[in-house]
Structures are given as C-alpha cells and as structure tokens.
Design a protein around this motif. Sequence first.
Motif, PDB file in Angstrom:
ATOM      1  N   ARG A 390       3.711 -17.886  35.475  1.00  0.00           N
ATOM      2  CA  ARG A 390       3.630 -19.031  34.568  1.00  0.00           C
ATOM      3  C   ARG A 390       2.793 -20.140  35.197  1.00  0.00           C
ATOM      4  NH1 ARG A 390       9.225 -17.889  34.723  1.00  0.00           N
ATOM      5  NH2 ARG A 390      10.083 -17.021  32.793  1.00  0.00           N
ATOM      6  N   VAL A 391       2.025 -20.810  34.376  1.00  0.00           N
ATOM      7  CA  VAL A 391       1.223 -21.941  34.835  1.00  0.00           C
ATOM      8  C   VAL A 391       2.140 -23.121  35.142  1.00  0.00           C
ATOM      9  CG1 VAL A 391      -0.535 -23.617  34.147  1.00  0.00           C
ATOM     10  CG2 VAL A 391      -0.820 -21.189  33.580  1.00  0.00           C
ATOM     11  N   LEU A 392       1.916 -23.769  36.264  1.00  0.00           N
ATOM     12  CA  LEU A 392       2.680 -24.944  36.645  1.00  0.00           C
ATOM     13  C   LEU A 392       1.974 -26.206  36.180  1.00  0.00           C
ATOM     14  CD1 LEU A 392       3.824 -24.054  40.285  1.00  0.00           C
ATOM     15  CD2 LEU A 392       5.050 -23.727  38.122  1.00  0.00           C
ATOM     16  N   ASP A 399       5.324 -23.797  32.768  1.00  0.00           N
ATOM     17  CA  ASP A 399       5.091 -23.738  31.326  1.00  0.00           C
ATOM     18  C   ASP A 399       5.701 -22.444  30.790  1.00  0.00           C
ATOM     19  OD1 ASP A 399       3.797 -23.281  28.731  1.00  0.00           O
ATOM     20  OD2 ASP A 399       2.505 -24.956  29.297  1.00  0.00           O
ATOM     21  N   PRO A 400       6.631 -22.507  29.853  1.00  0.00           N
ATOM     22  CA  PRO A 400       7.299 -21.290  29.388  1.00  0.00           C
ATOM     23  C   PRO A 400       6.437 -20.406  28.505  1.00  0.00           C
ATOM     24  CG  PRO A 400       8.016 -23.176  28.083  1.00  0.00           C
ATOM     25  CD  PRO A 400       7.141 -23.726  29.180  1.00  0.00           C
ATOM     26  N   ASP A 401       5.262 -20.897  28.093  1.00  0.00           N
ATOM     27  CA  ASP A 401       4.462 -20.160  27.119  1.00  0.00           C
ATOM     28  C   ASP A 401       3.048 -19.847  27.585  1.00  0.00           C
ATOM     29  OD1 ASP A 401       6.581 -20.428  25.192  1.00  0.00           O
ATOM     30  OD2 ASP A 401       5.927 -22.502  24.887  1.00  0.00           O
ATOM     31  N   LEU A 402       2.717 -20.132  28.846  1.00  0.00           N
ATOM     32  CA  LEU A 402       1.350 -19.952  29.320  1.00  0.00           C
ATOM     33  C   LEU A 402       1.362 -19.212  30.656  1.00  0.00           C
ATOM     34  CD1 LEU A 402      -1.665 -20.568  28.847  1.00  0.00           C
ATOM     35  CD2 LEU A 402      -1.323 -22.745  30.038  1.00  0.00           C
ATOM     36  N   TYR A 403       0.660 -18.069  30.695  1.00  0.00           N
ATOM     37  CA  TYR A 403       0.666 -17.190  31.852  1.00  0.00           C
ATOM     38  C   TYR A 403      -0.774 -16.873  32.278  1.00  0.00           C
ATOM     39  CZ  TYR A 403       5.450 -16.282  30.240  1.00  0.00           C
ATOM     40  OH  TYR A 403       6.746 -16.403  29.834  1.00  0.00           O
TER      41      TYR A 403
END
Length: 435
Positions: A390-392, A399-403
Amino acid sequence: MNNASPLPVVIVGGGFSGAMLAARLAERGRASVLIERGDGVGLGVAYSTPLDAHRLNVRAGRMGAVADRPGGFIDWLKTHHPAQADPNSFAPRRLYGLYVRDRLAAVEADRPGAIRRVKGQAITVESQTVILSSGERIEGRAVVLATGNPAPRTTGADQGGRVISDPWAPDALTPIQPGDDVLILGAGLTMVDVLLSLTAQGWRGRATAVSRRGLLPHAHGVKHDAPIDLPPEALAGPLSARLSAARRLAKAHGWRRVMESYRPITLDLWRAATDAERARFLRHLRPWWDVHRHRIAPQIAAELDQILGEDRLAVRAGRIRAVKTSAASVALRLTTRDKAEQTLSASWLIDCTGPGHDVTTAPLTAGLIAEGRARLAASRLGLDLDEAGRVLHADGAADPDLYVLGPPARAAFWETVAVPDIRQRIEALTDLLAR
C-alpha cells in the motif's frame, strides 16, 4: 462471478505484473480493468523483443507465472515449443512473452467479462478513479500501479540525434551502421542486450561501455547451484561483518551457491534493515550485488566473451561529466576512478543505464506526492509502501485503496524485478484484493 463489490480493481500497466495480477484476480472471482498504453499487453519491455538471442535470466523451469506452479512455463513449452522445454535452459524471452499472453487469453476465455482491457495513458489517480489522457475516468474498488520499467533518464532526450536515450524504442538502433563505433552508458544487462541486438543487425564496430564501477554481469553456472545453510553471522549483525561472512562462504562453497542461499530471504533482510543500513548497501554494495544476483545465461556470457576477445568491447570505470554532440559524432567526458579526466568519442552514444525510476517527476506519481497521498521512500528508490504494497501518505498512513506492484515497488521489496519474486507479490496482493 460473485464479487463482493460491483467495482473492479483498476490496474495501471499491462506488462507481466499487471497482466498476471488481472489473471489471478479473475481466477479468484474478482473483476479488473487493465490499462495499457501500448499494444503489447502481457509483454512489457523485457518480453517484447523479437530476438531469440535475448534470453531469460532465470532458468525456464522456475518461470511459471503462478506462485504455486513454477513449472507452468515448461508445461506450455512442451505443448507449443517442445524443443525448448528444458527446465535447466534459458529460453528466449520472446517465447516467454507468448506464454504470458496465452495464459491471459485463456483466463479471459474461461471467465468472460472478468478482465476489461483499456488502451490509454493514465495521468491522474483521484481517490479510486484513474483518469486517462483522453479524459476517460475509470472507477474501481482499488487501484494498482504496475507501470513496469521506464526508459533510462541519464542523458535525457535533448542531446541531439547521435544520442539514443531509449534503446528499447522501436527501431532505436536501426541508424547504427555495421562499422560504427558506439559509446554505451552502463555495463549491465541492458548493455548486453543492446550488443546482442546490434550484432543481430550486422554490426561489427567497437563499443566502449562506461559505468561507475566498470563491472560486467556474471554468468549462471551450467547447472543450478544448490544453496547452502547460512550461519548466523551471515544473517545478523553489522553489514560489514555479514559481508565478511559471505566472502568466506563464497571462497569455501562458490559465490553462486551463496547467492542462491540469500535469494529466498532477501526480502526479510531488506525489511529488517534500517534506513541507514539500506543507504549503506545502496552506496557501497549495490553494484556488486547486481552483477552477482542478476546473472546472464551461459550462452550469452559466451557471446559477450567472444566480443571481448575480438577487442570489440572495452569497459571503462568513471563518472560522466559531459556529453557533446555534433552532426557526425558524440563525445563523452568522464572522470576515471583515479581522478583523471578522459574524453571518449564515437559515432553514437546509447543510454543503457537501466530503468529511470523517478517518482518525483513521473506525472502519475508526482501528482500523488504533491497532494500528500504518497511520499518518496527514504532510499529514494520509489514510493514509500507498507509491507502489503500500500502507498503511504505524507503522514505515514497507509492508503487502503492504492497499491504498487512490480519493479516500481523496489523501495519496499528490493528484489521485485524477476518473475519468481513478482509472482509472490501477485499472490499476496490477490489474496488481499479478493477478500
């Protein structure tokens, strides 16, 4: 399909990482949208080459696209190219690209509608929506950035017609004539690929490769090298002590066996390292790690040795100071390792420094950093990610929706370029997104 959400996972990038993630999600009953700006879905840079001289850097028997089916590629070869179905061989990358595309197509045929392909350039991510350069907005339940390896950035694109800034661009090497001498920035895997491409088009000139250390890639052994049991002193303690232990083991057992022993635990060691330790590794050890870890096939090494033996390749260690072009030549000024100034000239200069990952200037990621939804990792290798990819955010929240998946995730996972490493990340990410 029994999706928990009507929205698909939006995957930006249709190379190996993105295509095989889409396939695994479909097999787990989850829909995705696969965005790729080019026509070669499933290929990426590595597997789009038409030359059989460009071979895999991993033995074919370990190149299955699915984590629990490492022999999948061999099974495909037995059906489609039985003469190449040797698990110990290094098959042409062209064939691997066909395998990846066949696997994706088979999943699409078996699960109609599970994967939607979109051709376009993603320029912005807003919440869970990806915006394309055409203005199209694609909303998803999550977004995965699997943008692969970008072109080199060392020389830039404004150095004139005698500088080839992206050797992988279509017909990039075509203007080079059989007798032309070339300068090459970088002495790694891309340099080897370029020499093979030039040789295939009839080139017989001389090349000078320039890199900071002047190291060439090492070769795989004829057979797979069995790992050894690493002692505690090779796994913990100061980096200098671990390096000394690794050198002693290499003298006793051979460096290939030592590298094979580190391969399964590299991720754990990278995660356990502090920012200061990672910085020391990148500053002092990375060039040696690269040439020992990312090896070339034995037959490719033999071709490289032949070019060296014919005095058609010289390798120089130094730091680039300036590039100057004219209508018919290019000159490269460098400072050698002994602090001497030297100028090299040739008909062409080719940038083979490897992928130019720079998340601070790439439009898609620069925008995320500017708005605080992402931040640069301390290592400056890419975006800062948590252990799930996950992107910090700027404040450190995940971020729960961005990888991020594949080579752009190297800041968090380090070894995330070879298929055996990427497929493990695909499986972990599929488990997460399929919940």
